[in-house]
Design a protein around this motif. Structure first.
Motif, PDB file in Angstrom:
ATOM      1  N   LEU A  34      33.262  31.639  33.086  1.00 18.88           N
ATOM      2  CA  LEU A  34      33.146  32.991  33.614  1.00 18.88           C
ATOM      3  C   LEU A  34      34.392  33.463  34.382  1.00 18.88           C
ATOM      4  O   LEU A  34      34.788  34.626  34.218  1.00 18.88           O
ATOM      5  CB  LEU A  34      31.900  33.091  34.493  1.00 18.88           C
ATOM      6  N   PRO A  35      35.031  32.626  35.200  1.00 16.02           N
ATOM      7  CA  PRO A  35      36.241  33.121  35.883  1.00 16.02           C
ATOM      8  C   PRO A  35      37.338  33.557  34.909  1.00 16.02           C
ATOM      9  O   PRO A  35      38.012  34.557  35.130  1.00 16.02           O
ATOM     10  CB  PRO A  35      36.702  31.942  36.727  1.00 16.02           C
ATOM     11  N   LEU A  36      37.492  32.827  33.818  1.00 13.13           N
ATOM     12  CA  LEU A  36      38.488  33.203  32.820  1.00 13.13           C
ATOM     13  C   LEU A  36      38.127  34.527  32.165  1.00 13.13           C
ATOM     14  O   LEU A  36      38.965  35.414  32.005  1.00 13.13           O
ATOM     15  CB  LEU A  36      38.619  32.114  31.755  1.00 13.13           C
ATOM     16  N   LEU A  37      36.879  34.682  31.811  1.00 14.86           N
ATOM     17  CA  LEU A  37      36.415  35.914  31.182  1.00 14.86           C
ATOM     18  C   LEU A  37      36.590  37.115  32.113  1.00 14.86           C
ATOM     19  O   LEU A  37      37.029  38.185  31.703  1.00 14.86           O
ATOM     20  CB  LEU A  37      34.960  35.766  30.765  1.00 14.86           C
ATOM     21  N   ALA A  38      36.264  36.921  33.383  1.00 12.31           N
ATOM     22  CA  ALA A  38      36.415  38.000  34.365  1.00 12.31           C
ATOM     23  C   ALA A  38      37.883  38.364  34.567  1.00 12.31           C
ATOM     24  O   ALA A  38      38.229  39.549  34.648  1.00 12.31           O
ATOM     25  CB  ALA A  38      35.779  37.592  35.688  1.00 12.31           C
ATOM     26  N   ALA A  39      38.756  37.351  34.624  1.00 11.10           N
ATOM     27  CA  ALA A  39      40.180  37.618  34.815  1.00 11.10           C
ATOM     28  C   ALA A  39      40.774  38.368  33.627  1.00 11.10           C
ATOM     29  O   ALA A  39      41.564  39.302  33.799  1.00 11.10           O
ATOM     30  CB  ALA A  39      40.924  36.309  35.035  1.00 11.10           C
ATOM     31  N   VAL A  40      40.397  37.981  32.417  1.00 11.89           N
ATOM     32  CA  VAL A  40      40.889  38.663  31.220  1.00 11.89           C
ATOM     33  C   VAL A  40      40.385  40.106  31.194  1.00 11.89           C
ATOM     34  O   VAL A  40      41.149  41.035  30.905  1.00 11.89           O
ATOM     35  CB  VAL A  40      40.460  37.893  29.954  1.00 11.89           C
ATOM     36  N   PHE A  41      39.126  40.304  31.500  1.00 12.97           N
ATOM     37  CA  PHE A  41      38.566  41.655  31.492  1.00 12.97           C
ATOM     38  C   PHE A  41      39.243  42.536  32.537  1.00 12.97           C
ATOM     39  O   PHE A  41      39.650  43.673  32.242  1.00 12.97           O
ATOM     40  CB  PHE A  41      37.059  41.599  31.732  1.00 12.97           C
ATOM     41  N   LEU A  42      39.388  42.034  33.756  1.00 18.52           N
ATOM     42  CA  LEU A  42      40.011  42.836  34.815  1.00 18.52           C
ATOM     43  C   LEU A  42      41.484  43.100  34.538  1.00 18.52           C
ATOM     44  O   LEU A  42      41.990  44.189  34.811  1.00 18.52           O
ATOM     45  CB  LEU A  42      39.824  42.139  36.166  1.00 18.52           C
ATOM     46  N   GLY A  43      42.184  42.104  33.987  1.00 20.46           N
ATOM     47  CA  GLY A  43      43.587  42.302  33.638  1.00 20.46           C
ATOM     48  C   GLY A  43      43.764  43.340  32.550  1.00 20.46           C
ATOM     49  O   GLY A  43      44.665  44.185  32.612  1.00 20.46           O
ATOM     50  N   SER A  44      42.896  43.292  31.551  1.00 26.89           N
ATOM     51  CA  SER A  44      42.966  44.276  30.470  1.00 26.89           C
ATOM     52  C   SER A  44      42.650  45.676  30.979  1.00 26.89           C
ATOM     53  O   SER A  44      43.319  46.646  30.609  1.00 26.89           O
ATOM     54  CB  SER A  44      41.971  43.918  29.370  1.00 26.89           C
ATOM     55  N   LEU A  45      41.651  45.770  31.819  1.00 26.85           N
ATOM     56  CA  LEU A  45      41.282  47.062  32.383  1.00 26.85           C
ATOM     57  C   LEU A  45      42.403  47.630  33.252  1.00 26.85           C
ATOM     58  O   LEU A  45      42.723  48.824  33.170  1.00 26.85           O
ATOM     59  CB  LEU A  45      40.003  46.902  33.207  1.00 26.85           C
ATOM     60  N   ALA A  46      43.031  46.776  34.053  1.00 32.75           N
ATOM     61  CA  ALA A  46      44.138  47.224  34.905  1.00 32.75           C
ATOM     62  C   ALA A  46      45.323  47.700  34.066  1.00 32.75           C
ATOM     63  O   ALA A  46      45.918  48.747  34.347  1.00 32.75           O
ATOM     64  CB  ALA A  46      44.569  46.097  35.840  1.00 32.75           C
ATOM     65  N   MET A  47      45.679  46.951  33.010  1.00 36.03           N
ATOM     66  CA  MET A  47      46.793  47.365  32.164  1.00 36.03           C
ATOM     67  C   MET A  47      46.485  48.671  31.430  1.00 36.03           C
ATOM     68  O   MET A  47      47.357  49.519  31.249  1.00 36.03           O
ATOM     69  CB  MET A  47      47.130  46.270  31.151  1.00 36.03           C
ATOM     70  N   TYR A  48      45.244  48.826  31.019  1.00 36.46           N
ATOM     71  CA  TYR A  48      44.842  50.051  30.329  1.00 36.46           C
ATOM     72  C   TYR A  48      45.043  51.265  31.238  1.00 36.46           C
ATOM     73  O   TYR A  48      45.689  52.242  30.859  1.00 36.46           O
ATOM     74  CB  TYR A  48      43.387  49.949  29.884  1.00 36.46           C
ATOM     75  N   LEU A  66      47.137  56.045  24.860  1.00 40.89           N
ATOM     76  CA  LEU A  66      46.317  54.987  24.269  1.00 40.89           C
ATOM     77  C   LEU A  66      47.184  53.987  23.501  1.00 40.89           C
ATOM     78  O   LEU A  66      46.954  52.787  23.538  1.00 40.89           O
ATOM     79  CB  LEU A  66      45.270  55.589  23.334  1.00 40.89           C
ATOM     80  N   PHE A  67      48.210  54.487  22.807  1.00 42.76           N
ATOM     81  CA  PHE A  67      49.100  53.591  22.090  1.00 42.76           C
ATOM     82  C   PHE A  67      49.850  52.694  23.062  1.00 42.76           C
ATOM     83  O   PHE A  67      49.973  51.492  22.831  1.00 42.76           O
ATOM     84  CB  PHE A  67      50.088  54.389  21.250  1.00 42.76           C
ATOM     85  N   LEU A  68      50.339  53.259  24.154  1.00 45.31           N
ATOM     86  CA  LEU A  68      51.029  52.463  25.168  1.00 45.31           C
ATOM     87  C   LEU A  68      50.102  51.430  25.783  1.00 45.31           C
ATOM     88  O   LEU A  68      50.478  50.281  26.003  1.00 45.31           O
ATOM     89  CB  LEU A  68      51.608  53.377  26.249  1.00 45.31           C
ATOM     90  N   ALA A  69      48.869  51.814  26.041  1.00 37.42           N
ATOM     91  CA  ALA A  69      47.882  50.880  26.596  1.00 37.42           C
ATOM     92  C   ALA A  69      47.600  49.757  25.630  1.00 37.42           C
ATOM     93  O   ALA A  69      47.481  48.599  26.013  1.00 37.42           O
ATOM     94  CB  ALA A  69      46.586  51.617  26.937  1.00 37.42           C
ATOM     95  N   GLY A  70      47.498  50.059  24.341  1.00 39.26           N
ATOM     96  CA  GLY A  70      47.250  49.022  23.356  1.00 39.26           C
ATOM     97  C   GLY A  70      48.441  48.107  23.162  1.00 39.26           C
ATOM     98  O   GLY A  70      48.288  46.927  22.875  1.00 39.26           O
ATOM     99  N   ALA A  71      49.632  48.636  23.307  1.00 35.82           N
ATOM    100  CA  ALA A  71      50.834  47.824  23.125  1.00 35.82           C
ATOM    101  C   ALA A  71      51.082  46.898  24.307  1.00 35.82           C
ATOM    102  O   ALA A  71      51.700  45.855  24.158  1.00 35.82           O
ATOM    103  CB  ALA A  71      52.041  48.728  22.919  1.00 35.82           C
TER     104      ALA A  71
END
Length: 72
Positions: A34-48, A66-71
């Motif tokens: 769960l800590p790994l999953l939470a870190a990946v989710f929060l990191g992706s959300l922050a970068m988005y 959206l393209f910049l967020a995906g890249a």
């Protein structure tokens, strides 16, 4: 000449991704759980949201943001 270099670069990238996949251990991923999953989710959300925030004043169109967020 540049087409040949591009093809070699793509083949090298495929081999790199394949070698990384060979070393991936599902046991280690399960142990992190769960800590790994939470870190990946929060990191992706922050970068988005950060990339959308940066792209809004410069690019203008939401599609470029959206393209910049995906890249990233």
């Amino acid at each position: 000449m540049s087409g040949r270099i591009e093809t070699l670069a793509q083949v090298g990238l495929v081999f790199l991704m394949f070698s990384i996949g060979l070393r991936l251990s599902l046991r280690k991923l399960r142990r992190l759980g769960l800590p790994l999953l939470a870190a990946v989710f929060l990191g992706s959300l922050a970068m988005y949201y950060l990339s959308r925030l940066v792209a809004a004043p410069s690019a203008g169109a939401p599609r470029e943001g959206l393209f910049l967020a995906g890249a990233s």
